[in-house]
Scaffold this active site. Structure first.
Site, PDB file in Angstrom:
ATOM      1  N   ARG A  17       0.831  -1.211   0.000  1.00 29.86           N
ATOM      2  CA  ARG A  17       0.000   0.000   0.000  1.00 29.86           C
ATOM      3  C   ARG A  17       0.870   1.267   0.000  1.00 29.86           C
ATOM      4  NH1 ARG A  17      -2.269   1.636   6.044  1.00 29.86           N
ATOM      5  NH2 ARG A  17      -3.579   3.053   4.854  1.00 29.86           N
ATOM      6  N   ARG A 106      -0.477  15.627   6.641  1.00 28.65           N
ATOM      7  CA  ARG A 106      -1.346  15.039   5.618  1.00 28.65           C
ATOM      8  C   ARG A 106      -2.728  15.724   5.625  1.00 28.65           C
ATOM      9  NH1 ARG A 106      -1.026   8.714   5.936  1.00 28.65           N
ATOM     10  NH2 ARG A 106      -2.063   8.971   3.908  1.00 28.65           N
TER      11      ARG A 106
HETATM   12  C1  DQA Z   1      -1.658   5.563   9.758  1.00 28.56           C
HETATM   13  C2  DQA Z   1      -2.212   6.942   9.359  1.00 28.56           C
HETATM   14  C3  DQA Z   1      -3.711   6.868   9.146  1.00 28.56           C
HETATM   15  O1  DQA Z   1      -4.212   8.146   8.795  1.00 28.56           O
HETATM   16  C4  DQA Z   1      -4.035   5.896   8.042  1.00 28.56           C
HETATM   17  O2  DQA Z   1      -5.440   5.774   7.893  1.00 28.56           O
HETATM   18  C5  DQA Z   1      -3.392   4.571   8.213  1.00 28.56           C
HETATM   19  C6  DQA Z   1      -2.047   4.499   8.748  1.00 28.56           C
HETATM   20  C7  DQA Z   1      -0.121   5.556   9.862  1.00 28.56           C
HETATM   21  O3  DQA Z   1       0.395   4.614  10.439  1.00 28.56           O
HETATM   22  O4  DQA Z   1       0.538   6.473   9.370  1.00 28.56           O
HETATM   23  O5  DQA Z   1      -3.946   3.554   7.806  1.00 28.56           O
HETATM   24  O6  DQA Z   1      -2.174   5.225  11.030  1.00 28.56           O
END
Ligand code: DQA
Length: 146
Positions: A17, A106
């Site tokens: 991913r 983000r």
């Molecule tokens: C996450 C950040 C989250 O916003 C996202 O939905 C994830 C991974 C991270 O580890 O950076 O799935 O928790």
């Protein structure tokens, strides 16, 4: 000492991913890092990953009386789940929140963390090493070194 590491949805897809955001290391690499950290500190680390919110709530409840600390990356549920927040508050086990990416830089919807309200520390943007840092922090906290 026993630490439970909980990962939420899509963390099992690490390496596949969005590698530009989450890196090229795989979920198997993360599991190895957890075991290496446990060995280095001479503690027990159990890992649990689920894509389902209620299963994560069940695992947190299961942890009551069985583990000394929790490291949790609730992934997308970070930003939506009052149920996971309430579960962490219910068991009162010292918990550290980890995010692989720097969620602060983000989208706006990633700036809110419900689970983080029940955690004594948050580590974000340190990649997989954030999990090692979280375990080391809990080990020191629980051994009254900090
Ligand atoms: C996450 C950040 C989250 O916003 C996202 O939905 C994830 C991974 C991270 O580890 O950076 O799935 O928790």
């Amino acid at each position: 000492m026993k630490i439970l590491v909980i990962n939420g949805p899509n963390i099992n897809m690490l390496g596949i991913r969005e590698p530009g955001i989450y890196g090229k290391n795989t979920f198997a690499d993360l599991l190895q890092l957890l075991q290496d950290t446990a060995k280095a500190l001479n503690i027990e680390v159990e890992q649990y990953q689920s894509n389902h919110e209620g299963d994560i709530v069940d695992k947190i409840q299961w942890a009551y009386g069985k583990v000394d600390g929790i490291v949790i990356n609730p992934a997308a549920y970070t930003h939506t789940s009052v149920a996971i927040l309430d579960a962490l508050k219910s068991v009162s086990i010292p918990a550290v929140e980890v995010h692989i990416s720097d969620v602060d830089s983000r989208e706006a919807f990633r700036q809110i963390s419900y689970a983080g309200l029940a955690c004594c520390k948050t580590i974000k943007g340190h990649g997989l090493d954030g999990y090692r840092e979280a375990i080391v922090y809990l080990d020191q906290l629980l051994n009254h070194k900090i």
